[in-house]
Design a protein around this motif. Structure first.
Motif, PDB file in Angstrom:
ATOM      1  N   ALA A  60       0.849  -1.175   0.000  1.00 24.95           N
ATOM      2  CA  ALA A  60       0.000   0.000   0.000  1.00 24.95           C
ATOM      3  C   ALA A  60       0.896   1.240   0.000  1.00 24.95           C
ATOM      4  CB  ALA A  60      -0.894   0.008   1.230  1.00 24.95           C
ATOM      5  N   GLY A  61       0.407   2.297  -0.607  1.00 22.79           N
ATOM      6  CA  GLY A  61       1.203   3.512  -0.702  1.00 22.79           C
ATOM      7  C   GLY A  61       1.606   4.084   0.646  1.00 22.79           C
ATOM      8  N   SER A  62       0.745   3.900   1.652  1.00 21.96           N
ATOM      9  CA  SER A  62       1.005   4.484   2.961  1.00 21.96           C
ATOM     10  C   SER A  62       2.169   3.835   3.702  1.00 21.96           C
ATOM     11  CB  SER A  62      -0.260   4.398   3.821  1.00 21.96           C
ATOM     12  OG  SER A  62      -0.659   3.047   3.968  1.00 21.96           O
ATOM     13  N   VAL A  63       2.577   2.645   3.273  1.00 21.15           N
ATOM     14  CA  VAL A  63       3.653   1.934   3.973  1.00 21.15           C
ATOM     15  C   VAL A  63       4.854   1.675   3.088  1.00 21.15           C
ATOM     16  CG1 VAL A  63       1.924   0.833   5.437  1.00 21.15           C
ATOM     17  CG2 VAL A  63       2.872  -0.429   3.490  1.00 21.15           C
ATOM     18  N   LYS A  64       4.738   1.938   1.799  1.00 18.84           N
ATOM     19  CA  LYS A  64       5.830   1.646   0.870  1.00 18.84           C
ATOM     20  C   LYS A  64       7.078   2.418   1.272  1.00 18.84           C
ATOM     21  CE  LYS A  64       6.496   0.860  -4.045  1.00 18.84           C
ATOM     22  NZ  LYS A  64       5.911   1.025  -5.401  1.00 18.84           N
ATOM     23  N   GLY A  65       8.191   1.715   1.334  1.00 13.70           N
ATOM     24  CA  GLY A  65       9.451   2.324   1.742  1.00 13.70           C
ATOM     25  C   GLY A  65       9.728   2.221   3.229  1.00 13.70           C
ATOM     26  N   ARG A  66       8.695   1.890   4.015  1.00 16.60           N
ATOM     27  CA  ARG A  66       8.868   1.748   5.460  1.00 16.60           C
ATOM     28  C   ARG A  66       8.646   0.311   5.932  1.00 16.60           C
ATOM     29  NH1 ARG A  66       5.475   4.109   8.883  1.00 16.60           N
ATOM     30  NH2 ARG A  66       3.701   4.010   7.437  1.00 16.60           N
ATOM     31  N   PHE A  67       7.764  -0.408   5.272  1.00 18.06           N
ATOM     32  CA  PHE A  67       7.442  -1.788   5.648  1.00 18.06           C
ATOM     33  C   PHE A  67       8.012  -2.739   4.608  1.00 18.06           C
ATOM     34  CE2 PHE A  67       3.244  -0.959   8.183  1.00 18.06           C
ATOM     35  CZ  PHE A  67       3.895  -0.007   8.941  1.00 18.06           C
ATOM     36  N   THR A  68       8.449  -3.894   5.078  1.00 14.93           N
ATOM     37  CA  THR A  68       8.939  -4.941   4.184  1.00 14.93           C
ATOM     38  C   THR A  68       8.276  -6.253   4.534  1.00 14.93           C
ATOM     39  OG1 THR A  68      11.095  -3.845   3.978  1.00 14.93           O
ATOM     40  CG2 THR A  68      10.962  -6.160   3.324  1.00 14.93           C
ATOM     41  N   ILE A  69       7.594  -6.843   3.558  1.00 19.50           N
ATOM     42  CA  ILE A  69       6.966  -8.138   3.756  1.00 19.50           C
ATOM     43  C   ILE A  69       7.883  -9.211   3.165  1.00 19.50           C
ATOM     44  CG2 ILE A  69       5.629  -8.050   1.600  1.00 19.50           C
ATOM     45  CD1 ILE A  69       3.360  -9.506   3.089  1.00 19.50           C
TER      46      ILE A  69
END
Length: 115
Positions: A60-69
Motif C-alpha cells: 500500500a502507498g502508505s507503507v511503501k518504503g517503510r514496511f517490508t513483507i
C-alpha cells in the motif's frame, strides 16, 4: 483449512521499529499468496502488503518504503518488518493466507505507536 497465528506486536515509540511474524499450520501446501492487513480504531480494515509464493511483493502507498513483507516457505511463516513507525500506524494487524477458493485470517496482533 489453514490456521494463522501472529506475534510480535506491542508498544513502540514514534520512529521505532517492529517485526511481526505469522506462522501458518494445517493445509499449508495449498497456500499461495500471504499478506497483511490492519484495522485502526474507528476505521475500516485496510490492506497493507502481499507476498506471492515466489516472493514478489506489493505494498500500500502508505507503507511503501517503510514496511517490508517477506516469507519463509520452509517455515510456513510470513513477516512484516516495520520501520519509521508513526502514530498513524497504530492498529490491529492481521495476516492472511490465500488458498485457491479461500482467504484465511489470523486473530490479529496489536501495534501501538505512542510516546
Amino acid at each position: 483449512q489453514v490456521q494463522l497465528v501472529e506475534s510480535g506486536g506491542g508498544l513502540v515509540q514514534p520512529g521505532g521499529s517492529l517485526r511481526l511474524s505469522c506462522a501458518a499450520s494445517g493445509s499449508v501446501s495449498s497456500i499461495t499468496a500471504m499478506g497483511w492487513y490492519r484495522q485502526a480504531p474507528g476505521k475500516q480494515r485496510e490492506w497493507v502488503a502481499t507476498v506471492a509464493y515466489e516472493g514478489r511483493t506489493i505494498y500500500a502507498g502508505s507503507v511503501k518504503g517503510r514496511f517490508t513483507i517477506s516469507r519463509d516457505n520452509a517455515k510456513n511463516t510470513v513477516y512484516l518488518q516495520m520501520i519509521s513507525l508513526t502514530p498513524e500506524d497504530t492498529a490491529v494487524y492481521y495476516c492472511t493466507a490465500d488458498e485457491r477458493l479461500r482467504r484465511n485470517w489470523g486473530q490479529g496482533t496489536q501495534v501501538t505507536v505512542s510516546s
